[in-house]
Scaffold this motif. Sequence first.
Motif, PDB file in Angstrom:
ATOM      1  N   SER A   1       0.469  -1.166   0.077  1.00  0.00           N
ATOM      2  CA  SER A   1       0.394  -0.102  -0.509  1.00  0.00           C
ATOM      3  C   SER A   1       0.657   1.416   0.078  1.00  0.00           C
ATOM      4  N   THR A   2       1.717   1.113   0.513  1.00  0.00           N
ATOM      5  CA  THR A   2       3.219   1.903   0.407  1.00  0.00           C
ATOM      6  C   THR A   2       4.325   1.356   0.606  1.00  0.00           C
ATOM      7  N   PRO A   3       5.163   2.813  -0.168  1.00  0.00           N
ATOM      8  CA  PRO A   3       6.749   1.774   0.167  1.00  0.00           C
ATOM      9  C   PRO A   3       7.296   1.711   1.591  1.00  0.00           C
ATOM     10  N   GLU A   4       6.658   2.484   2.707  1.00  0.00           N
ATOM     11  CA  GLU A   4       7.023   2.029   3.794  1.00  0.00           C
ATOM     12  C   GLU A   4       6.427   0.871   4.628  1.00  0.00           C
ATOM     13  N   ARG A   5       5.874  -0.352   3.356  1.00  0.00           N
ATOM     14  CA  ARG A   5       4.852  -1.015   4.302  1.00  0.00           C
ATOM     15  C   ARG A   5       5.218  -2.657   3.208  1.00  0.00           C
ATOM     16  N   ALA A   6       6.551  -2.207   3.032  1.00  0.00           N
ATOM     17  CA  ALA A   6       6.662  -3.977   1.157  1.00  0.00           C
ATOM     18  C   ALA A   6       7.307  -4.999   1.985  1.00  0.00           C
ATOM     19  N   VAL A   7       7.495  -5.410   3.190  1.00  0.00           N
ATOM     20  CA  VAL A   7       8.069  -6.612   3.915  1.00  0.00           C
ATOM     21  C   VAL A   7       7.573  -6.691   5.353  1.00  0.00           C
ATOM     22  N   MET A   8       7.489  -7.699   5.975  1.00  0.00           N
ATOM     23  CA  MET A   8       6.765  -8.707   7.380  1.00  0.00           C
ATOM     24  C   MET A   8       7.637  -8.463   7.891  1.00  0.00           C
ATOM     25  N   ARG A   9       7.492  -7.722   9.146  1.00  0.00           N
ATOM     26  CA  ARG A   9       9.031  -7.433   9.796  1.00  0.00           C
ATOM     27  C   ARG A   9       9.600  -8.577  10.527  1.00  0.00           C
ATOM     28  N   HIS A  10      10.651  -8.924  11.189  1.00  0.00           N
ATOM     29  CA  HIS A  10      11.928  -9.213  11.278  1.00  0.00           C
ATOM     30  C   HIS A  10      11.914  -8.988  12.937  1.00  0.00           C
ATOM     31  N   SER A  11      11.886  -7.686  13.318  1.00  0.00           N
ATOM     32  CA  SER A  11      12.579  -7.364  14.440  1.00  0.00           C
ATOM     33  C   SER A  11      11.251  -6.128  14.944  1.00  0.00           C
ATOM     34  N   MET A  12      10.646  -6.571  16.664  1.00  0.00           N
ATOM     35  CA  MET A  12      10.362  -6.116  17.307  1.00  0.00           C
ATOM     36  C   MET A  12       9.815  -4.960  17.301  1.00  0.00           C
ATOM     37  N   LEU A  13      11.810  -5.819  18.267  1.00  0.00           N
ATOM     38  CA  LEU A  13      12.871  -3.071  18.978  1.00  0.00           C
ATOM     39  C   LEU A  13      12.172  -1.876  17.329  1.00  0.00           C
ATOM     40  N   ASN A  14      13.251  -2.588  16.115  1.00  0.00           N
ATOM     41  CA  ASN A  14      12.673  -1.798  15.576  1.00  0.00           C
ATOM     42  C   ASN A  14      11.003  -1.268  15.420  1.00  0.00           C
ATOM     43  N   SER A  15      10.056  -1.717  15.549  1.00  0.00           N
ATOM     44  CA  SER A  15       8.777  -0.866  15.494  1.00  0.00           C
ATOM     45  C   SER A  15       8.309   0.270  16.905  1.00  0.00           C
ATOM     46  N   VAL A  16       9.205  -0.827  18.250  1.00  0.00           N
ATOM     47  CA  VAL A  16       8.742   0.193  19.326  1.00  0.00           C
ATOM     48  C   VAL A  16       9.944   1.606  19.417  1.00  0.00           C
ATOM     49  N   LEU A  17      10.629   1.034  18.627  1.00  0.00           N
ATOM     50  CA  LEU A  17      12.157   2.528  18.553  1.00  0.00           C
ATOM     51  C   LEU A  17      11.493   3.428  17.983  1.00  0.00           C
ATOM     52  N   GLU A  18      10.828   3.331  16.829  1.00  0.00           N
ATOM     53  CA  GLU A  18      10.053   3.829  16.194  1.00  0.00           C
ATOM     54  C   GLU A  18       8.690   5.125  16.425  1.00  0.00           C
TER      55      GLU A  18
END
Length: 856
Positions: free
Chosen positions: A588-605
């Motif tokens: 739907s957008t270039p920022e949502r292209a792959v399914m995550r491998h890291s939960m830490l990245n999501s929380v830090l964002e």
Amino acid sequence: MKVPVSWLKDYVDITLPIPELAERLTLAGLEVGGIQYIGLPGAELEWPRDKLVLGHILRVEQHPEADRLVLATVNIGAAQPETVVTGAPNLFEYVGKGDISGLNLRSPFVLEGATVFDGHAKEPGAKMVLKGRKIRGIMNRHMLCSEKELGLSDEHEGIIIDRNETAVPGTPLVDLWGDAVLDIDITPNMIRNACIVGVAREVAALTGQKLRLPDTRLELPAAPLTDRLAISTTNPELNPRFVAILIEGITVQPSPYWLQRRLRLAGQRPISNIVDISNYVMLEVGQPNHAFDWDVLRRRADDYAPGGPVQIITRLAEPGEKVTTLDEKVHAVPDYSILVTDPKSNLSIGGIMGGLDSEVSDASRNILLEAAAWNFINIRRTSQALNIKSEAAYRFSRGIHPELAMVGALRGAKLMTELAGGQIAANLLDYYPNPAQPVVVDLPQAEVTRILGIDLSADEIAAILESLEFKVEEISASSLQPSTLQVIVPDHRLDISADPVIGRADLIEEIARVYGYDRVPVSEMADELPPQRNNPSLTREEKMRDLLTAAGLQEVISYRLTTREAEARVLGKAYTQSAEYVTLANPSTPERAVMRHSMLNSVLENLAENSKHRDRVQVFELGHVYLPGAGGNGEAAILPNEQPRLALAMTGPREESGWLPTDSTPVDFFDGKGVIESLLDGLHVGQVTYRPAKNMAFYPGRTAEVLVNGQPVGLVGQLHPHVVAAYGVKLADDSQPVLVADFDLSVLLAHVPDSHVVRGVLRFPPVQQDIAVVVDEAVTAEQVLTLILQTGQPLLRDARLFDVFRGQQLGAGKKSLAYSLTFQAEDRTLTDNVVARQQAKIVQRLERELGAQLRS
């Protein structure tokens, strides 16, 4: 989508009050987000029937004392015409032409005492009461209005001029132009209703009225257009249909006022009659179309095929190809995008926006009108890649049936002949290599009853579906067997599946919508409820949420889709470039292209965004990461391994600021460790130990691996400053730490017991003793604490490190660790001798296994 009710009435009779109509549409899935009234009761500016009427301009003369003012004589249906002083620039062309009543210039006329918007006020929405006054020696009590003064738009360059010869002077304006505009939220599965006819079809079905379709009847010449135009496509699956009509002898000019007013109410800005007709047809029937300047196409054809026909080719973009669109922007088009071209170069981006080279100008006299069908997935990908959010792309990206292309072409051509003075030059050209087959679904009456829980007859079901333009035929019925209906889906309904099972469900949903969800009776389930069983993993996750919230953290829920580049900040480029990610084919957008491998990245964002607005941020998230799964025979699994994870992040002051004194010291490693300790203690997981660890995202020396019963479950520590900077976390100063933790819940939750023992409060007093032991620098406090707890059982209740000392008197490579020990028995008061023996036993084991020495 904005839907003027006056426009809607062209195609269906409105029998309900506007609020009730809005409620019926909302219950049927077309949510009406708001209603804007124009001139009617409830509008920001109500038009008084006796003071705001339609005027007929009879004569325009120059003001004797002012060059920029004119005197307009206006018939308002009274015994004598009225004269007003105005500076409207669009009246100057009629000065000195005598009686101009035959031009049928109608304009809103406001009488003295009426309230209108102040067209010259700087603040929006300012109103004024019209009062008579002299203007350059001539008394002026009334006025002719612009759109801004009536609240129709911000247009104030001149008065409204409508050449409606049938409108009677003196008619209250509210009867002619009073309106209500429904603001309807169109969901993607209802894109068929992103047009006036689509909404009218729903209204007709909901209220039992008859639908009237726009007039598309057009007399087409017998001469074929193929002698002058050739159409081809290299990818029929991306451009299944292309309809073209050549209209010659048009005049580009402003649209009639009725069309301009409808476009403005629908949220469109009028430009010229040709462009306005194209937009009007799109809003009316839902089929976007595009007008090419035929003479431009002909001149280009003289370069690549002198004397031959104009060639229109739809093809994929070539690598690096660029298109200059109507907004004068140059776009580098992806090679999967479909373009409308000729042998010379590209002409437009198919289904999204026209090209600058072939646009219609004021000098255009011949128009090639195109209405086509496009693959909705391809249009969506291209629109997102180019960041072009046009009205055409909005509709095509959600799916428009190829059959609508003919409707749009005929309707557009008819309006151009009527409003632009054009003539159809030849028969239309319809390139439709693979016509779409109709969708047919068999619908048993019993299935409708089973799903909806209401008993509708076959005739009632057929009537509901036919009101939505489905064709219905009863194919089986007997006294012993319920009816089965054969339903042919209309062309505009791409949302009805051809799959027998899904198609039935789609039709039953339509029946429920029109019948009314609010009319479905409440009934108890006939089936017995299945046995209720607990979900241990869910229960444990909810327990974790409660514990972390009690520790002062807030839960966040973030997108599970991300990019490799985003995760490289915590996982490293080497990992993200080589790892296998679940990748979306059409994100739907270039920022949502792959399914995550890291939960830490999501929380830090999340922490980085919140740090811009508040000093103290403490958040956690429970969710899944999607890692490559292992299939049979060493092959990769089709589905990823959905691993549950916990991640948390903290930064800022230790306590929230308030009117009482608070601890404003920034959180550090031990605050993060304390949260983990309280979490694990609340889960009753057993023995918890910590050991030093290394990770590229963590600060060296301030990172610990957490072990439960000897098994690693996660990391806790301070985030590396380089990673903090990569996320753009806003800190009070560079020394402020960011604490994070990352846990594998599949391992951690396995250690959570189903139950735990709760002991009563002991009756006998505890005895506290302190010991200090000297050990080698390599011996960790955790090792010492583990031996103390193991050796002191069953009388030792607690042991806590309270001091660490290093000094010359201890010698190089030595340190002193001081522990507070708490002894307590369940059945007696402990004597000093008993406590001393227990303490000696502990010291002896420390000396034997760690080489420790008791420090006095």
